[in-house]
Write a protein that holds these residues in place. Structure first.
Motif, PDB file in Angstrom:
ATOM      1  N   ASP A  29       0.567  -0.909   0.466  1.00 40.85           N
ATOM      2  CA  ASP A  29       0.243   0.101   0.313  1.00 40.85           C
ATOM      3  C   ASP A  29       0.885   0.849  -0.435  1.00 40.85           C
ATOM      4  O   ASP A  29       2.317   0.567   0.270  1.00 40.85           O
ATOM      5  CB  ASP A  29      -0.781  -0.138   0.736  1.00 40.85           C
ATOM      6  CG  ASP A  29      -1.579   1.666   1.553  1.00 40.85           C
ATOM      7  OD1 ASP A  29      -2.553   1.570   0.204  1.00 40.85           O
ATOM      8  OD2 ASP A  29      -1.302   1.920   2.643  1.00 40.85           O
ATOM      9  N   ASP A  31      -0.251   5.202   0.843  1.00 40.85           N
ATOM     10  CA  ASP A  31      -0.615   6.040   1.943  1.00 40.85           C
ATOM     11  C   ASP A  31      -0.269   5.407   3.237  1.00 40.85           C
ATOM     12  O   ASP A  31      -1.002   4.843   3.379  1.00 40.85           O
ATOM     13  CB  ASP A  31      -1.641   6.986   1.565  1.00 40.85           C
ATOM     14  CG  ASP A  31      -1.548   7.391   0.266  1.00 40.85           C
ATOM     15  OD1 ASP A  31      -0.601   7.968  -0.355  1.00 40.85           O
ATOM     16  OD2 ASP A  31      -3.039   7.967  -0.822  1.00 40.85           O
ATOM     17  N   ASN A  32      -0.630   6.016   3.925  1.00 45.15           N
ATOM     18  CA  ASN A  32       0.280   6.142   4.985  1.00 45.15           C
ATOM     19  C   ASN A  32       1.007   4.311   6.061  1.00 45.15           C
ATOM     20  O   ASN A  32       1.380   4.033   7.053  1.00 45.15           O
ATOM     21  CB  ASN A  32      -1.005   5.870   5.999  1.00 45.15           C
ATOM     22  CG  ASN A  32      -0.867   7.190   5.733  1.00 45.15           C
ATOM     23  OD1 ASN A  32      -0.906   7.540   6.661  1.00 45.15           O
ATOM     24  ND2 ASN A  32      -2.317   7.631   6.432  1.00 45.15           N
ATOM     25  N   THR A  33       1.695   3.887   4.396  1.00 51.18           N
ATOM     26  CA  THR A  33       2.301   2.641   4.766  1.00 51.18           C
ATOM     27  C   THR A  33       3.831   2.792   4.551  1.00 51.18           C
ATOM     28  O   THR A  33       4.404   2.790   5.318  1.00 51.18           O
ATOM     29  CB  THR A  33       2.270   1.583   3.802  1.00 51.18           C
ATOM     30  OG1 THR A  33       0.267   1.402   4.404  1.00 51.18           O
ATOM     31  CG2 THR A  33       2.972   0.647   3.853  1.00 51.18           C
ATOM     32  N   ASP A 115      -1.384  -0.633   5.543  1.00 50.45           N
ATOM     33  CA  ASP A 115      -2.015  -0.148   7.520  1.00 50.45           C
ATOM     34  C   ASP A 115      -3.588   0.048   7.426  1.00 50.45           C
ATOM     35  O   ASP A 115      -4.329   0.333   7.916  1.00 50.45           O
ATOM     36  CB  ASP A 115      -1.777   1.012   7.442  1.00 50.45           C
ATOM     37  CG  ASP A 115      -2.779   2.069   6.140  1.00 50.45           C
ATOM     38  OD1 ASP A 115      -2.375   2.197   5.492  1.00 50.45           O
ATOM     39  OD2 ASP A 115      -3.243   3.401   6.885  1.00 50.45           O
ATOM     40  N   ASP A 120      -6.336  -3.424   2.553  1.00 45.52           N
ATOM     41  CA  ASP A 120      -5.510  -4.357   2.755  1.00 45.52           C
ATOM     42  C   ASP A 120      -5.630  -5.026   2.938  1.00 45.52           C
ATOM     43  O   ASP A 120      -4.697  -6.977   2.292  1.00 45.52           O
ATOM     44  CB  ASP A 120      -3.899  -3.599   3.455  1.00 45.52           C
ATOM     45  CG  ASP A 120      -3.867  -1.730   2.885  1.00 45.52           C
ATOM     46  OD1 ASP A 120      -4.055  -1.983   1.268  1.00 45.52           O
ATOM     47  OD2 ASP A 120      -3.673  -0.737   3.278  1.00 45.52           O
TER      48      ASP A 120
HETATM   49 MG   LIG Z   1      -2.992   3.196   3.649  1.00 48.01          MG
END
Ligand SMILES: [Mg+2]
Length: 169
Positions: A29, A31-33, A115, A120
């Protein structure tokens, strides 16, 4: 609906190398990962870790974000790895099928790292791959993402609470 990650780590750099070893494809992933949400900004330690993994493993990135087409080329040149584009979104079975066909791997040899439970983790679990959940880096700046996170936690709580009544899957 199996929303339980097979493994959980604080962030990608903490992933036990034994979990990665032997897998034929890692689907990340974005974004944010790996990156801060909706940006092309990545932590140095995460970038360094990613490059190390990439030397040994086949990797591909995928994001459900609507801004991914604009960020694709920057992210690809930073990571040196493909950002796969599709009309499908995680946790689509069709999307999973597209990716494993392109990379010529079987589901059991795929690891999905992200995340979010509903995209995911579910993407991995319902397709016979292995799921790794990481804690979101940088937090969610957008209200909609914060709300999604709250909703996710609420649904997970409800599912957990009622799971003895519902039975498995
Ligand atoms: Mg994400």
């Amino acid at each position: 609906m199996d929303l339980s990650p097979r493994y959980t780590f604080k962030d990608v750099t903490e992933i036990d190398p034994k979990v990665i070893q032997g897998k034929k494809l890692l689907i990340f992933d974005i974004d944010n990962t790996l990156f801060y949400s909706e940006t092309t900004k990545i932590r140095k330690d995460i970038l360094h870790w990613f490059k190390g993994v990439q030397k040994k493993q086949k990797v591909v990135c995928f994001s459900n974000s609507f801004t991914i087409r604009e960020r694709k080329s920057v992210i690809e040149s930073l990571l040196g790895c493909e950002v796969y584009l599709s009309r499908e979104r995680k946790p689509s079975k069709k999307l999973f099928g597209e990716i494993i066909e392109k990379y010529k791997v079987s589901a059991k040899d795929v690891l999905v790292i992200g995340d979010f439970h509903f995209t995911d983790v579910l993407f991995a679990n319902r397709n016979g791959a292995t799921s790794i959940l990481v804690r979101p880096i940088g937090g969610d700046h957008k209200l909609i993402l914060r709300l999604a996170r709250v909703l996710e936690n609420f649904v997970l709580f409800v599912l957990e609470f009622f799971s003895p009544l519902l039975g498995k899957d």
